[in-house]
Design a protein around this motif. Structure first.
Motif, PDB file in Angstrom:
ATOM      1  N   PRO A   1      21.108  -6.995 -26.553  1.00 43.34           N
ATOM      2  CA  PRO A   1      19.954  -7.846 -26.229  1.00 43.34           C
ATOM      3  C   PRO A   1      20.385  -9.165 -25.594  1.00 43.34           C
ATOM      4  O   PRO A   1      21.450  -9.682 -25.893  1.00 43.34           O
ATOM      5  CB  PRO A   1      19.274  -8.072 -27.580  1.00 43.34           C
ATOM      6  CG  PRO A   1      20.247  -7.644 -28.612  1.00 43.34           C
ATOM      7  CD  PRO A   1      21.250  -6.753 -27.973  1.00 43.34           C
ATOM      8  N   THR A   2      19.540  -9.669 -24.699  1.00 44.61           N
ATOM      9  CA  THR A   2      19.819 -10.948 -24.041  1.00 44.61           C
ATOM     10  C   THR A   2      19.236 -12.118 -24.823  1.00 44.61           C
ATOM     11  O   THR A   2      19.732 -13.234 -24.718  1.00 44.61           O
ATOM     12  CB  THR A   2      19.264 -10.949 -22.607  1.00 44.61           C
ATOM     13  OG1 THR A   2      17.869 -10.630 -22.649  1.00 44.61           O
ATOM     14  CG2 THR A   2      19.978  -9.913 -21.755  1.00 44.61           C
ATOM     15  N   ALA A   3      18.186 -11.889 -25.589  1.00 45.61           N
ATOM     16  CA  ALA A   3      17.568 -12.898 -26.465  1.00 45.61           C
ATOM     17  C   ALA A   3      16.788 -12.135 -27.521  1.00 45.61           C
ATOM     18  O   ALA A   3      16.054 -11.210 -27.198  1.00 45.61           O
ATOM     19  CB  ALA A   3      16.649 -13.814 -25.671  1.00 45.61           C
ATOM     20  N   LEU A   4      16.946 -12.515 -28.775  1.00 42.34           N
ATOM     21  CA  LEU A   4      16.275 -11.779 -29.843  1.00 42.34           C
ATOM     22  C   LEU A   4      14.779 -12.050 -29.852  1.00 42.34           C
ATOM     23  O   LEU A   4      14.342 -13.196 -29.809  1.00 42.34           O
ATOM     24  CB  LEU A   4      16.889 -12.128 -31.197  1.00 42.34           C
ATOM     25  CG  LEU A   4      18.322 -11.651 -31.398  1.00 42.34           C
ATOM     26  CD1 LEU A   4      18.831 -12.066 -32.767  1.00 42.34           C
ATOM     27  CD2 LEU A   4      18.432 -10.140 -31.226  1.00 42.34           C
ATOM     28  N   ALA A   5      14.006 -10.978 -29.924  1.00 47.06           N
ATOM     29  CA  ALA A   5      12.551 -11.069 -29.989  1.00 47.06           C
ATOM     30  C   ALA A   5      12.127 -11.202 -31.454  1.00 47.06           C
ATOM     31  O   ALA A   5      12.922 -10.978 -32.368  1.00 47.06           O
ATOM     32  CB  ALA A   5      11.925  -9.835 -29.353  1.00 47.06           C
ATOM     33  N   ALA A   6      10.878 -11.509 -31.665  1.00 50.28           N
ATOM     34  CA  ALA A   6      10.348 -11.703 -33.007  1.00 50.28           C
ATOM     35  C   ALA A   6      10.135 -10.365 -33.713  1.00 50.28           C
ATOM     36  O   ALA A   6       9.926  -9.335 -33.078  1.00 50.28           O
ATOM     37  CB  ALA A   6       9.028 -12.463 -32.939  1.00 50.28           C
TER      38      ALA A   6
ATOM     39  N   GLY B   1      18.054  -9.735 -36.275  1.00 46.18           N
ATOM     40  CA  GLY B   1      19.479  -9.799 -35.962  1.00 46.18           C
ATOM     41  C   GLY B   1      20.341  -8.857 -36.784  1.00 46.18           C
ATOM     42  O   GLY B   1      21.555  -8.943 -36.751  1.00 46.18           O
ATOM     43  N   GLY B   2      19.743  -7.946 -37.518  1.00 49.19           N
ATOM     44  CA  GLY B   2      20.489  -7.020 -38.369  1.00 49.19           C
ATOM     45  C   GLY B   2      21.075  -5.869 -37.584  1.00 49.19           C
ATOM     46  O   GLY B   2      21.285  -5.955 -36.379  1.00 49.19           O
ATOM     47  N   PRO B   3      21.312  -4.746 -38.285  1.00 56.69           N
ATOM     48  CA  PRO B   3      21.865  -3.575 -37.595  1.00 56.69           C
ATOM     49  C   PRO B   3      20.902  -3.064 -36.528  1.00 56.69           C
ATOM     50  O   PRO B   3      19.714  -3.376 -36.557  1.00 56.69           O
ATOM     51  CB  PRO B   3      22.048  -2.544 -38.718  1.00 56.69           C
ATOM     52  CG  PRO B   3      21.268  -3.039 -39.872  1.00 56.69           C
ATOM     53  CD  PRO B   3      21.057  -4.507 -39.698  1.00 56.69           C
ATOM     54  N   PRO B   4      21.403  -2.263 -35.600  1.00 55.45           N
ATOM     55  CA  PRO B   4      20.544  -1.774 -34.514  1.00 55.45           C
ATOM     56  C   PRO B   4      19.357  -0.959 -35.036  1.00 55.45           C
ATOM     57  O   PRO B   4      19.433  -0.313 -36.076  1.00 55.45           O
ATOM     58  CB  PRO B   4      21.474  -0.878 -33.689  1.00 55.45           C
ATOM     59  CG  PRO B   4      22.842  -1.345 -34.009  1.00 55.45           C
ATOM     60  CD  PRO B   4      22.787  -1.827 -35.430  1.00 55.45           C
ATOM     61  N   TYR B   5      18.291  -1.015 -34.269  1.00 64.54           N
ATOM     62  CA  TYR B   5      17.083  -0.240 -34.565  1.00 64.54           C
ATOM     63  C   TYR B   5      17.213   1.169 -33.996  1.00 64.54           C
ATOM     64  O   TYR B   5      18.016   1.413 -33.092  1.00 64.54           O
ATOM     65  CB  TYR B   5      15.857  -0.874 -33.898  1.00 64.54           C
ATOM     66  CG  TYR B   5      15.442  -2.195 -34.451  1.00 64.54           C
ATOM     67  CD1 TYR B   5      14.696  -2.282 -35.611  1.00 64.54           C
ATOM     68  CD2 TYR B   5      15.771  -3.372 -33.785  1.00 64.54           C
ATOM     69  CE1 TYR B   5      14.288  -3.501 -36.118  1.00 64.54           C
ATOM     70  CE2 TYR B   5      15.360  -4.597 -34.281  1.00 64.54           C
ATOM     71  CZ  TYR B   5      14.618  -4.664 -35.439  1.00 64.54           C
ATOM     72  OH  TYR B   5      14.223  -5.869 -35.938  1.00 64.54           O
TER      73      TYR B   5
END
Length: 147
Positions: free
Chosen positions: A27-32, A56-60
């Motif tokens: 990701p370039t910027a974390l979304a909500a 910001g945890g493990p991948p979805y």
């Protein structure tokens, strides 16, 4: 007498053959996290998305959910929303441009472009390890354009 269905566009009329270009990437910027309603500049619905905490945890595991004919993005989202947190599912439920997906009526077009843009947004805002497609009714009969 039954009227014939309109002809589908031939592949040469659509150089991408309905394939999606968006791919998972860091990701370039974390979304909500939480439920997000995505609209176009005029306020028309594009999609609903849901991301469990923490962002910001493990991948979805991203699941694209396609609604049935005459349905809504919410109907697509509701298929897996009850289990999204427990299984860390990033849900993206697009709203078809018309009453059903364009492939059903006339071939790949605006819906593929919308889905591709929504996936690119999801990948830019969330870490994603796997991708799956699901749907019901017309949403389930639309073949996956994932290459």
């Amino acid at each position: 007498m039954v009227e014939p269905a309109p002809p589908h566009r031939q592949p040469e009329e659509n150089p991408r053959h309905g394939r999606l270009a968006a791919r998972p990437a860091p990701p370039t910027a974390l979304a909500a996290a939480g439920l997000t309603s995505l609209t176009d500049p005029g306020g028309a619905p594009l999609a609903l998305a849901y991301a469990p905490e923490p962002v910001g945890g493990p991948p979805y595991r991203l699941v694209l959910l396609l609604h049935g004919a005459g349905g809504s993005a919410r109907q697509g989202l509701d298929l897996l929303l009850p289990v999204a947190d427990a299984h860390r599912l990033l849900l993206v439920a697009p709203q078809a441009v018309a009453s059903s997906w364009d492939l059903v009526g006339e071939g790949f077009g605006a819906d593929v472009r919308r889905i591709d843009a929504l996936l690119a947004m999801a990948f830019a805002g969330h870490p994603v390890a796997r991708v799956a497609f699901g749907g019901f009714s017309d949403g389930a009969c639309t073949p996956s354009p994932w290459a």
